[in-house]
Design a protein around this motif. Structure first.
Motif, mmCIF file in Angstrom:
data_model
loop_
_atom_site.group_PDB
_atom_site.id
_atom_site.type_symbol
_atom_site.label_atom_id
_atom_site.label_comp_id
_atom_site.label_asym_id
_atom_site.label_seq_id
_atom_site.Cartn_x
_atom_site.Cartn_y
_atom_site.Cartn_z
ATOM 1 N N PRO A 52 0.842 -1.200 0.000
ATOM 2 C CA PRO A 52 0.000 0.000 0.000
ATOM 3 C C PRO A 52 0.872 1.243 0.000
ATOM 4 N N PRO A 53 0.292 2.430 -0.187
ATOM 5 C CA PRO A 53 1.075 3.654 -0.059
ATOM 6 C C PRO A 53 1.797 3.677 1.287
ATOM 7 N N THR A 54 3.106 3.873 1.233
ATOM 8 C CA THR A 54 3.954 3.720 2.423
ATOM 9 C C THR A 54 5.007 4.811 2.451
ATOM 10 N N LEU A 55 5.310 5.264 3.659
ATOM 11 C CA LEU A 55 6.356 6.261 3.881
ATOM 12 C C LEU A 55 7.231 5.785 5.030
ATOM 13 N N VAL A 56 8.542 5.908 4.883
ATOM 14 C CA VAL A 56 9.473 5.589 5.961
ATOM 15 C C VAL A 56 10.329 6.825 6.204
ATOM 16 N N THR A 57 10.237 7.377 7.405
ATOM 17 C CA THR A 57 10.939 8.621 7.712
ATOM 18 C C THR A 57 10.903 8.862 9.216
ATOM 19 N N ARG A 58 11.707 9.829 9.659
ATOM 20 C CA ARG A 58 11.565 10.330 11.025
ATOM 21 C C ARG A 58 11.217 11.812 11.025
ATOM 22 N N GLN A 59 10.950 12.348 9.829
ATOM 23 C CA GLN A 59 10.657 13.778 9.710
ATOM 24 C C GLN A 59 9.156 14.031 9.833
ATOM 25 N N GLU A 60 8.785 14.811 10.824
ATOM 26 C CA GLU A 60 7.379 15.017 11.141
ATOM 27 C C GLU A 60 6.616 15.657 9.987
ATOM 28 N N PHE A 61 7.224 16.628 9.301
ATOM 29 C CA PHE A 61 6.469 17.329 8.257
ATOM 30 C C PHE A 61 6.109 16.375 7.113
ATOM 31 N N LEU A 62 6.972 15.388 6.831
ATOM 32 C CA LEU A 62 6.653 14.413 5.786
ATOM 33 C C LEU A 62 5.510 13.499 6.209
ATOM 34 N N ILE A 63 5.487 13.139 7.477
ATOM 35 C CA ILE A 63 4.391 12.301 7.972
ATOM 36 C C ILE A 63 3.084 13.073 7.920
ATOM 37 N N ARG A 64 3.143 14.357 8.268
ATOM 38 C CA ARG A 64 1.922 15.171 8.211
ATOM 39 C C ARG A 64 1.450 15.341 6.762
ATOM 40 N N GLU A 65 2.374 15.501 5.828
ATOM 41 C CA GLU A 65 1.986 15.562 4.416
ATOM 42 C C GLU A 65 1.326 14.266 3.983
ATOM 43 N N PHE A 66 1.896 13.145 4.424
ATOM 44 C CA PHE A 66 1.331 11.833 4.085
ATOM 45 C C PHE A 66 -0.067 11.692 4.679
ATOM 46 N N LEU A 67 -0.248 12.153 5.899
ATOM 47 C CA LEU A 67 -1.564 12.110 6.541
ATOM 48 C C LEU A 67 -2.559 12.994 5.790
ATOM 49 N N ASN A 68 -2.149 14.181 5.389
ATOM 50 C CA ASN A 68 -3.048 15.069 4.641
ATOM 51 C C ASN A 68 -3.458 14.447 3.309
ATOM 52 N N GLU A 69 -2.538 13.702 2.704
ATOM 53 C CA GLU A 69 -2.838 13.070 1.419
ATOM 54 C C GLU A 69 -3.826 11.921 1.560
ATOM 55 N N HIS A 70 -3.674 11.122 2.622
ATOM 56 C CA HIS A 70 -4.467 9.892 2.743
ATOM 57 C C HIS A 70 -5.543 9.949 3.816
ATOM 58 N N ASP A 71 -5.487 10.967 4.694
ATOM 59 C CA ASP A 71 -6.531 11.253 5.677
ATOM 60 C C ASP A 71 -6.593 10.239 6.823
ATOM 61 N N ASP A 72 -6.286 8.983 6.558
ATOM 62 C CA ASP A 72 -6.434 7.914 7.552
ATOM 63 C C ASP A 72 -5.227 6.986 7.386
ATOM 64 N N ILE A 73 -4.309 6.989 8.375
ATOM 65 C CA ILE A 73 -3.062 6.237 8.211
ATOM 66 C C ILE A 73 -2.736 5.438 9.470
ATOM 67 N N VAL A 74 -1.809 4.526 9.302
ATOM 68 C CA VAL A 74 -1.293 3.723 10.408
ATOM 69 C C VAL A 74 0.189 4.034 10.571
ATOM 70 N N LEU A 75 0.615 4.222 11.814
ATOM 71 C CA LEU A 75 2.020 4.471 12.134
ATOM 72 C C LEU A 75 2.550 3.304 12.951
ATOM 73 N N LYS A 76 3.784 2.872 12.665
ATOM 74 C CA LYS A 76 4.357 1.759 13.410
ATOM 75 C C LYS A 76 5.869 1.906 13.515
ATOM 76 N N PRO A 77 6.446 1.485 14.634
ATOM 77 C CA PRO A 77 7.910 1.473 14.745
ATOM 78 C C PRO A 77 8.487 0.362 13.874
ATOM 79 N N LEU A 78 9.724 0.510 13.459
ATOM 80 C CA LEU A 78 10.337 -0.484 12.582
ATOM 81 C C LEU A 78 10.820 -1.711 13.336
ATOM 82 N N ASP A 79 10.866 -1.623 14.658
ATOM 83 C CA ASP A 79 11.362 -2.758 15.443
ATOM 84 C C ASP A 79 10.286 -3.373 16.329
ATOM 85 N N GLY A 80 9.022 -3.098 16.023
ATOM 86 C CA GLY A 80 7.941 -3.603 16.866
ATOM 87 C C GLY A 80 7.539 -5.015 16.491
ATOM 88 N N MET A 81 6.732 -5.645 17.366
ATOM 89 C CA MET A 81 6.199 -6.972 17.110
ATOM 90 C C MET A 81 4.843 -7.086 17.799
#
Length: 315
Positions: free
Chosen positions: A138-167
């Motif tokens: 699916p549309p995916t973004l990998v970053t630690r920059q907040e403004f990019l995550i906010r842009e991604f959220l504005n584009e898709h309106d409904d998103i999931v965030l997850k750490p890269l080392d979670g289980m």
């Protein structure tokens, strides 16, 4: 065969659910010898990688209320003396896990057969590995920059965030553009912009289940385990209370599995768990994929048997 399993504490294993136990039971039923060790039992000594291993005998295998094993005293055995070493330590994938893969890779150089390949485990972060198959994600973004995550959220309106080392669904958040807690969630997950995370467009098909597809020696088991979120949840993980229902693979599931499976197997990943929501791959699990017992109990298809068959063909 002499099979060595690298596991967590035996007393922590839930024998009615654990896939490692299913494989051990299947192997023991075929007359193969079982040995167990933990991460701390793997050492470099006298120019060899040694496992302080204990021979395992299964007892009361189908009664989860009873003590289910007997083990011998520890014995130092070079890992290349086993027919296969199965790395089944659960995450977190921390530095101790990385050190274990370094030691197992050294053992490979002396002839040990390690599953999954230690190098490939390191090379396939279970979240980021999906980027190797962009046609299925699916549309995916990998970053630690907040403004990019906010842009991604504005584009898709409904998103999931997850750490890269979670289980197990830990620290996974679903946020909407109107959410009042966006800032604090981003601060927490990225540690104020110092930790990289993944954002994905929310997939409403999660209501039909987060499908776990097991790949063994590059081929899919014929059934997936669709883990459906409990009411009020968006995570289907069994560890987060999801309910697993086995179902035949769809045409899209097969397309994904038959493309991804052989490529991962060529890299030494014999046992892989794909997570698929709707038509999209969301994770590629290579450390200790689960789901064998649930699929077998609901369908009668012996997934652990498929795995031991694959091991026997390698001998």
């Amino acid at each position: 065969m002499k099979l060595a399993f690298v596991l967590d504490q035996l007393d922590s294993i839930k024998i009615d659910k654990d896939s490692s136990f299913a494989m051990m039971r299947e192997a023991a039923g075929r007359g193969h010898q079982l040995f167990v060790m933990q991460q701390g039992d793997i050492v470099w000594k006298d120019k060899l990688v040694i496992g302080f291993s204990r021979k395992l005998t299964l007892i009361n295998q189908r009664d989860k209320r009873s003590h289910w094993y007997q083990e011998s005293l520890s014995e130092a055995i070079p890992l290349q003396e086993f027919d296969a070493v199965l790395m089944r330590k659960d995450p977190p994938f921390d530095m101790e896990y990385v050190y274990s893969t370094y030691l197992l890779e050294l053992a490979e150089q002396r002839g040990a057969f390690v599953i999954n390949s230690p190098r490939s485990i390191r090379d396939h972060n279970e979240k980021l590995a999906i980027a190797k198959f962009p046609q299925f994600i699916p549309p995916t973004l990998v970053t630690r920059q907040e403004f990019l995550i906010r842009e991604f959220l504005n584009e898709h309106d409904d998103i999931v965030l997850k750490p890269l080392d979670g289980m197990g669904g830990a620290s996974v958040f679903r946020i909407h553009s109107a959410d009042h807690n966006i800032s604090v969630i981003l601060e927490m997950l990225t540690h104020y912009g110092t930790r990289t995370i993944m954002a994905q467009r929310f997939l409403p098909e999660i209501s039909q289940g987060d499908k776990r597809i097991l790949l063994i020696a590059g081929k899919p088991a014929p059934f997936a385990l669709a883990r459906k979120p409990r009411p009020g949840e968006t995570r289907g993980n069994l560890a987060a209370g999801g309910i697993g229902t086995a179902q035949p693979l769809s045409e899209r599931d097969l397309e994904i599995a038959n493309t991804v499976g052989p490529q991962l197997y060529k890299q030494g990943l014999m046992l892989v768990g794909l997570d698929v929501i709707g038509d999209s791959v969301t994770e590629i699990n290579v450390t200790s994929p689960t789901g064998m017992q649930e699929i077998t109990n609901q369908t009668g298809y012996n997934v652990a048997g498929m795995m031991i068959d694959a091991l026997e063909k390698c001998m």
